[in-house]
Design a protein around this motif. Structure first.
Motif, mmCIF file in Angstrom:
data_model
loop_
_atom_site.group_PDB
_atom_site.id
_atom_site.type_symbol
_atom_site.label_atom_id
_atom_site.label_comp_id
_atom_site.label_asym_id
_atom_site.label_seq_id
_atom_site.Cartn_x
_atom_site.Cartn_y
_atom_site.Cartn_z
ATOM 1 N N THR A 100 -6.069 3.574 -5.262
ATOM 2 C CA THR A 100 -6.697 2.444 -4.573
ATOM 3 C C THR A 100 -5.786 1.227 -4.637
ATOM 4 O OG1 THR A 100 -8.832 3.313 -5.342
ATOM 5 C CG2 THR A 100 -8.836 1.132 -4.347
ATOM 6 N N ALA A 101 -5.274 0.809 -3.490
ATOM 7 C CA ALA A 101 -4.329 -0.313 -3.432
ATOM 8 C C ALA A 101 -4.879 -1.386 -2.504
ATOM 9 C CB ALA A 101 -2.965 0.162 -2.946
ATOM 10 N N SER A 126 0.834 -1.209 0.000
ATOM 11 C CA SER A 126 0.000 0.000 0.000
ATOM 12 C C SER A 126 0.863 1.252 0.000
ATOM 13 C CB SER A 126 -0.933 0.001 1.215
ATOM 14 O OG SER A 126 -1.871 -1.047 1.135
ATOM 15 N N GLU A 127 1.919 1.249 0.797
ATOM 16 C CA GLU A 127 2.830 2.401 0.841
ATOM 17 C C GLU A 127 3.445 2.671 -0.529
ATOM 18 O OE1 GLU A 127 5.660 1.311 3.769
ATOM 19 O OE2 GLU A 127 4.439 1.944 5.489
ATOM 20 N N LEU A 128 3.942 1.614 -1.168
ATOM 21 C CA LEU A 128 4.591 1.768 -2.465
ATOM 22 C C LEU A 128 3.612 2.258 -3.529
ATOM 23 C CD1 LEU A 128 6.769 -1.492 -2.458
ATOM 24 C CD2 LEU A 128 7.608 0.864 -2.241
ATOM 25 N N ALA A 129 2.396 1.688 -3.541
ATOM 26 C CA ALA A 129 1.402 2.069 -4.546
ATOM 27 C C ALA A 129 0.935 3.508 -4.351
ATOM 28 C CB ALA A 129 0.223 1.105 -4.493
ATOM 29 N N HIS A 130 0.631 3.863 -3.106
ATOM 30 C CA HIS A 130 0.165 5.224 -2.837
ATOM 31 C C HIS A 130 1.245 6.251 -3.112
ATOM 32 C CE1 HIS A 130 -3.068 3.396 0.004
ATOM 33 N NE2 HIS A 130 -3.549 3.578 -1.213
ATOM 34 N N ALA A 131 2.492 5.879 -2.874
ATOM 35 C CA ALA A 131 3.603 6.801 -3.128
ATOM 36 C C ALA A 131 3.714 7.143 -4.614
ATOM 37 C CB ALA A 131 4.913 6.198 -2.630
ATOM 38 N N ALA A 134 -4.963 -2.008 3.816
ATOM 39 C CA ALA A 134 -5.280 -2.022 2.383
ATOM 40 C C ALA A 134 -6.646 -1.405 2.127
ATOM 41 C CB ALA A 134 -5.237 -3.456 1.852
ATOM 42 N N ASP A 135 -6.870 -0.969 0.886
ATOM 43 C CA ASP A 135 -8.135 -0.325 0.533
ATOM 44 C C ASP A 135 -9.227 -1.328 0.174
ATOM 45 O OD1 ASP A 135 -7.017 2.265 0.808
ATOM 46 O OD2 ASP A 135 -6.110 2.091 -1.181
#
Length: 551
Positions: A405-406, A395-400, A426-427
């Motif tokens: 939406t991860a 989630s951190e990597l995707a949101h960064a 997670a979302d």
């Protein structure tokens, strides 16, 4: 009247005469060749090349999962080790037919003994051998009969090459003596919306011309039906045709509860068909097709192009893309360890990606680029998440990267049991029932000898799904299912009753699932799910759910 039982695929029903799959040709005799070893070797090489090209062409025509299976068969036909084994025999004065028969059978037995993925492919190798031998004899390849009228096809099992290109104007339904819900026949029948009942052991006794009714919803084959049964079947066939011809509508229960129905896709090529068949978006886009044909990861630019093509087909709609799921039966030389003794329990999915975050970083960058370039509602998810820490890291990597939406895939018991904690990070969660069943039942889904355990109807699997559904409700996070289970119309009702919000499946299954959902309210779905949960086996769960759905 005699009802034979098996496992129904879908909700279709068909009535017609039986046609049996022709028996394989008589094996060749071990007699001396009248040709030189060089001439025999040339004959075999030409036959193998022709069969490989035919299999590849059938795969390209069929598309989808069928293409993957047939391309694998074509590669199998041209295996250098097999070619050496055949050449050794032709050099010893054997005929090409005998050399192929003996060499391929030796390899087939070795594969069957190994079990696992290779064991499951043993039957595919036998089919390749029969096709090569038929080509050497100047005979048609073994395959589906052509009686000149529509028929119910009965076979021991079907080779992928036969299932992929069935003439659905002639083949009314499939009945196989062997096979289970995860066999190639079942998977391809589900993908092509073919009425089928598999694993019908008693079908061995059926003969050509016998009148039968194949009822996939009930998992039965009725032999010599009465006129009343025929009339009922014909009425149901007409009703089903009318429903399928009706204007498409969003997935929903009879009380108006929305259940979006999404498509599983393996490449952007299937997007148009999915939209045409009523997909409300994409619940699983597999990205492996970009990686498996190369010795190195595709560039950010190459990935961006493919993801953009997909997203452009679904403006304003949800598209869930799964990050690269490498490992186990999908090894990648640049990412996974091919020497693991048990790769299904090793570095696969997100575990593998976190060992080389550059591959993951590039993929997330490409997805973010595609998100910016299109109007689709892009969701990304990590495969094979086992721990809360893994969910948090992804989630951190995707949101960064700016991905809004991860989420995670729930495919192992640990993530199902920790679903509430994982959904805190997670979302959303998407349940992959194929792997969840495999790991819950400790039964390799590629191994035919334990196919009876590879059934998502098993109450142990359903109870884990209930845990995830409950976690979704308590956290307010959406929970979907993107495994084969979602394509089973009655099981789809059970999944909704367990708290699942969306269902994703092969596009051809959308119509049957949509129709089944309209027959039940949310309260009824919960009652059907409760009946299944109270059973002690998959067969009992299926039977209990059917009874509850009809009460």
């Amino acid at each position: 009247m005699n009802d034979l039982t098996g496992i129904g695929i879908g909700r279709g029903i068909a009535h017609g005469p039986v046609a049996r799959m022709a028996a394989p040709p008589e094996p060749p005799q071990d007699v001396p060749s009248q040709l030189s070893p060089e001439e025999e070797s040339q004959r075999v090489a030409e036959a193998v090349q022709a069969v490989a090209e035919e299999l590849a062409a059938r795969g390209e025509q069929a598309g989808g999962q069928a293409q993957d299976v047939l391309e694998a068969q074509a590669m199998m036909a041209q295996d250098p080790a097999l070619a050496d084994a055949v050449a050794e025999r032709t050099q010893a004065g054997k005929t090409g037919e005998w050399a192929v028969f003996e060499a391929f059978d030796e390899f087939r037995q070795t594969m069957a003994a190994l079990g696992g993925y290779l064991g499951e492919r043993a039957a595919d190798l036998a089919d390749v051998a029969q096709r090569v031998i038929a080509r050497l004899r100047g005979l048609p390849a073994p395959g589906v009969p052509e009686p000149g009228h529509p028929f119910i096809l009965v076979a021991e099992d079907l080779a992928p090459a036969d299932t992929a290109l069935l003439d659905l104007e002639k083949v009314l339904a499939l009945v196989t003596i062997e096979g289970g819900p995860t066999s190639h026949t079942a998977i391809l029948a589900r993908e092509k919306a073919i009425t089928a009942v598999v694993g019908v052991a008693a079908a061995e006794e059926l003969t050509g011309g016998e009148d039968v009714i194949v009822d996939a919803a009930a998992g039965t084959v009725t032999v010599a039906p009465t006129q009343e049964q025929i009339d009922d079947a014909e009425q149901r066939i007409d009703q089903r045709a009318a429903v399928q011809a009706a204007p498409l509508s969003p997935g929903a229960l009879t009380d108006g509860t929305e259940v979006p129905l999404l498509a599983n896709l393996g490449s952007p090529k299937g997007a148009a068909e999915a939209v045409e068949l009523g997909a409300e978006g994409v619940g699983l886009f597999r990205t492996e097709f970009l990686f498996l044909s190369s010795d190195e990861a595709p560039t950010v630019e190459e990935q961006t192009e493919s993801y953009t093509e997909l997203l452009q087909a679904f403006p304003g709609k949800k598209v869930v893309v799964r990050a690269l799921d490498a490992g186990a039966d999908k090894p990648l030389s640049f990412l996974t360890n091919t020497e693991e003794e048990n790769p299904a329990l090793g570095l696969r999915g997100l575990r593998a990606l976190l060992t080389d975050e550059q591959v993951l970083d590039d993929q997330l960058t490409a997805l973010a680029n595609a998100q910016e370039a299109t109007e689709a509602d892009l969701w990304v998810m990590a495969p094979m998440v086992s721990t809360v820490e893994e969910a948090q890291r992804f989630s951190e990597l995707a949101h960064a990267k700016g991905l809004k939406t991860a989420g995670v895939m729930v495919e192992v018991p640990s993530s199902a049991l920790l679903a509430e904690n994982i959904l805190g990070e997670a979302d959303f969660a998407s349940i992959g029932t194929n792997d969840l069943t495999q790991y819950t039942m400790a039964a390799d889904r590629m191994l035919g000898s334990v196919s009876h355990l590879q059934d998502p109807w098993h109450p142990a699997v359903l109870r884990l799904i209930r845990e995830v559904g409950a976690a979704g409700q308590s956290t307010g996070k959406p929970v979907g299912v993107c495994g084969e289970a979602a394509a089973d119309p009655l099981l789809a009702v059970v999944l909704v009753g367990l708290g699942v919000n969306t269902l994703s499946m092969a596009p051809a299954a959308l119509s049957d699932v949509r129709t089944e959902l309209t027959l039940h309210s949310a309260e009824k779905a919960r009652a059907v799910a409760q009946a299944a949960l109270g059973a002690s086996s998959a067969a009992e769960a299926r039977k209990a759910a059917l009874a509850a759905s009809q009460s």
